[in-house]
Design a protein around this motif. Structure first.
Motif, mmCIF file in Angstrom:
data_model
loop_
_atom_site.group_PDB
_atom_site.id
_atom_site.type_symbol
_atom_site.label_atom_id
_atom_site.label_comp_id
_atom_site.label_asym_id
_atom_site.label_seq_id
_atom_site.Cartn_x
_atom_site.Cartn_y
_atom_site.Cartn_z
ATOM 1 N N LEU A 191 2.334 -4.919 2.825
ATOM 2 C CA LEU A 191 3.103 -3.682 3.174
ATOM 3 C C LEU A 191 1.975 -2.761 2.876
ATOM 4 O O LEU A 191 1.328 -1.897 2.547
ATOM 5 C CB LEU A 191 4.600 -3.781 3.141
ATOM 6 N N GLN A 192 1.747 -2.199 4.698
ATOM 7 C CA GLN A 192 1.134 -0.424 4.932
ATOM 8 C C GLN A 192 1.633 0.096 5.136
ATOM 9 O O GLN A 192 3.117 0.279 4.346
ATOM 10 C CB GLN A 192 0.504 -0.653 6.148
ATOM 11 N N SER A 193 1.190 1.633 4.496
ATOM 12 C CA SER A 193 1.695 2.503 4.536
ATOM 13 C C SER A 193 3.320 3.374 5.539
ATOM 14 O O SER A 193 2.711 2.706 6.352
ATOM 15 C CB SER A 193 1.271 3.773 4.677
ATOM 16 N N LYS B 273 1.088 -1.319 0.280
ATOM 17 C CA LYS B 273 0.131 0.132 -0.120
ATOM 18 C C LYS B 273 0.646 1.412 0.025
ATOM 19 O O LYS B 273 0.721 2.685 0.295
ATOM 20 C CB LYS B 273 -0.624 -0.119 1.148
ATOM 21 N N ASP B 274 2.237 1.309 0.010
ATOM 22 C CA ASP B 274 2.870 2.117 0.299
ATOM 23 C C ASP B 274 3.291 2.596 -1.467
ATOM 24 O O ASP B 274 4.209 2.116 -1.692
ATOM 25 C CB ASP B 274 4.531 1.984 1.450
ATOM 26 N N VAL B 275 3.024 4.134 -1.408
ATOM 27 C CA VAL B 275 3.217 4.309 -2.332
ATOM 28 C C VAL B 275 4.732 4.878 -2.604
ATOM 29 O O VAL B 275 5.422 4.185 -4.347
ATOM 30 C CB VAL B 275 2.685 5.672 -2.614
ATOM 31 N N LYS B 276 5.526 5.337 -1.533
ATOM 32 C CA LYS B 276 6.920 5.347 -2.134
ATOM 33 C C LYS B 276 7.933 3.792 -2.494
ATOM 34 O O LYS B 276 8.223 3.886 -3.855
ATOM 35 C CB LYS B 276 8.018 5.479 -1.072
ATOM 36 N N VAL B 277 7.047 3.195 -2.098
ATOM 37 C CA VAL B 277 7.281 1.392 -2.729
ATOM 38 C C VAL B 277 7.435 1.199 -3.642
ATOM 39 O O VAL B 277 7.454 0.925 -4.656
ATOM 40 C CB VAL B 277 7.326 0.522 -1.262
#
Length: 527
Positions: A401-403, A371-375
């Motif tokens: 994976l969460q934020s 869910k993390d945009v960076k990853v």
């Protein structure tokens, strides 16, 4: 010099006045005591007592008393009977006349000895009075010994003149010493007046607190004399460290080298509390430039600059990855266009279904489980690069994976994940059926990233050296050995751990553990 002279002059005046007062009081007490003792002595003399029983007491008393007066320096010695009639006087013409002053009553009536002050025939005087007693202890007369106040004042003036001469000599010496002191002070202060020194001190403090570099100064004994707020902030210090030894604050300091050699040290890099610091150490010499009396160390944090440079480098890599991805899809579009133009519609549909199926699997894992945009952004870029390099890049289906927490920034992820995946690509490119696996999870207290490859692996003796800056097992002309060092520094900054698992011919795996909560600068290292 004016202040010193004014102070000395004031002290001289105060001391002279005090001495004059005390001296005058002592002279009066001494003269009064002398007059009283003389009067007691004379009144108890047998010759004086016996003379009172003769027909002409003055004939015996006058010469005897005058001799005593001249020897003792008394202004007058007057002996009188019980009625106050004089039997002796410095002026013989006043013998036989009544004594004046009106201060004989206590001696003639009460028989007491005492000191009095009264105005007589010779002027105001300090007198010692004693009664003359017969064998039956009856008062038969009186003895009065006096010293004129005018003589006492003259003696006081003489003493004051002596003190004044000494004071004048002291003042002259003070002027000379003040001139030397003023010259020495002006030499030490480089000709600056006190108000100028105060202004410079205020400006110095303002400048030290305004600069962004940390500054620490020590004396020749290694005792801290100054530390600005920037230094405390960079080194994460609290409280006042003045008058403390530098080694008590920084155990591994090199300031003593500069104190001993007197040679400055410039632009030296050191690691301090997980920060890369650039340090300049400058010796402070005495006024003759002969002896080192202290050292000033200025330092600035290189960590942020390095992070920015690394982030820019990774952004450039992502730009290349995106270009590779664009190039790959462009090629696939050309193939589809060719198949359609050739009428091979079934093959075109099969190709679209294959691509769609592969993308659906990857997208499901990438967007539904991570869910993390960076990853997500980092993995998307690496997918395109893997496709161009003909490397199979697998995202583990068990990934979730969460934020990420706020303290884990995009530059950290770019350095850690980006470098590890690129290294895996390079390792896998040398074997057939090259593939790289990516796994992540945030179950538990740590966030875990695992990147593995099926490359040639790493020699066991090289594993401890992997994270050393400049170390590389790859050949080539380009500078190498910085990627894993940057990974290690970023992991340490996030208070995490990085592990390496590898066997020759069996590939390698890098596992990164990042705590979800910051633990206040505690650093764990493993490799």
């Amino acid at each position: 010099m004016g202040l010193v002279l004014s102070l000395v002059f004031l002290i001289i005046i105060l001391l002279t006045a005090s001495f004059t007062y005390i001296e005058g009081k002592q002279i009066k007490e001494q003269k009064g005591h002398l007059a009283l003792e003389l009067s007691k002595t004379i009144s108890s003399m047998p010759e004086i007592i016996n003379a009172f029983h003769t027909d002409d007491p003055a004939k015996i008393i006058q010469p005897l008393v005058e001799k005593i007066r001249k020897e003792t320096g008394a202004e007058f010695i007057v002996v009188g009977n019980k009625q106050g009639i004089r039997y002796s006087h410095p002026d013989p013409n006043r013998i036989g006349h009544k004594m004046v002053g009106g201060d004989n009553k206590r001696a003639l009536v009460s028989g007491k000895s005492y000191v009095s002050k009264a105005k007589g025939s010779l002027g105001i005087s300090l007198r010692g009075k004693s009664p003359v007693l017969n064998d039956k202890h009856q008062v038969i007369g009186i003895v009065s010994v006096g010293f004129l106040f005018q003589d006492i004042k003259e003696q006081m003036i003489k003493n004051i003149i002596k003190v004044a001469l000494i004071s004048l000599i002291v003042l002259i010496v003070a002027v000379f010493v003040s001139i030397l002191l003023a010259r020495n002070i002006r030499k030490e202060t480089m000709g600056l007046e006190p108000y100028q020194i105060a202004a410079l001190y205020k400006e110095r403090n303002a400048i030290l607190q305004a600069v962004k570099e940390g500054i620490i100064a020590v004396d020749k004994n290694g005792v801290i004399t100054m530390m600005n707020q920037t230094a405390k902030h960079l080194l994460n210090l609290r409280g006042d460290f003045h008058n403390k030894k530098i080694e008590d604050v920084f155990p591994a300091t090199r300031l003593y080298e500069v104190l001993q050699t007197g040679e400055p040290q410039t632009d030296q890099e050191m690691i301090l509390q997980n920060r890369t610091i650039i340090v300049n150490r400058t010796p402070i010499f005495d006024k003759n430039n002969e002896e080192v009396i202290g050292v000033v160390a200025s330092f600035r944090d290189k960590t942020e600059i390095k992070q920015m440079v690394n982030a820019l480098s990774e952004v450039r890599r992502y730009s290349e990855d995106l270009r590779a991805q664009t190039h790959e899809f462009t090629n696939k579009l050309y193939v589809l266009s060719g198949l359609i133009q050739l009428g091979e519609y079934d093959k075109a549909m099969d190709m679209i279904r294959d691509e769609t199926a592969a993308l659906n699997v990857q997208n499901r894992i990438l967007f539904d489980q991570i869910k993390d945009v960076k990853v997500q952004a980092i993995i998307l870029g690496k997918l395109g690069k893997a496709s161009e390099k003909k490397i199979k890049f697998n995202i583990d289906t068990n990934s979730s994976l969460q934020s990420l927490p706020e303290h884990i920034k995009l530059p950290h992820l770019i350095i850690i994940i980006g470098n590890l995946i690129d290294n895996a690509f390079e390792a896998a490119a040398s074997v057939r059926n090259a593939h790289v696996n990516f796994f992540t999870t945030d179950l538990g207290q740590d966030i875990i990233f695992e990147i593995s490859d099926n490359g040639m692996g790493i020699n066991e003796e090289d594993i401890p050296l992997l994270f050393n800056r400049g170390f590389s097992d790859k050949s080539g002309h380009e500078p190498r050995g910085f990627g894993l060092a940057n990974v290690k520094e970023a992991v340490n900054e996030l208070e995490g751990i990085v592990e390496v698992q590898s066997k020759p011919e069996e590939g390698s795996a890098f596992i990164v553990y990042l705590p979800k909560d910051s633990r206040g600068g505690q650093t764990n290292e493993s490799g």
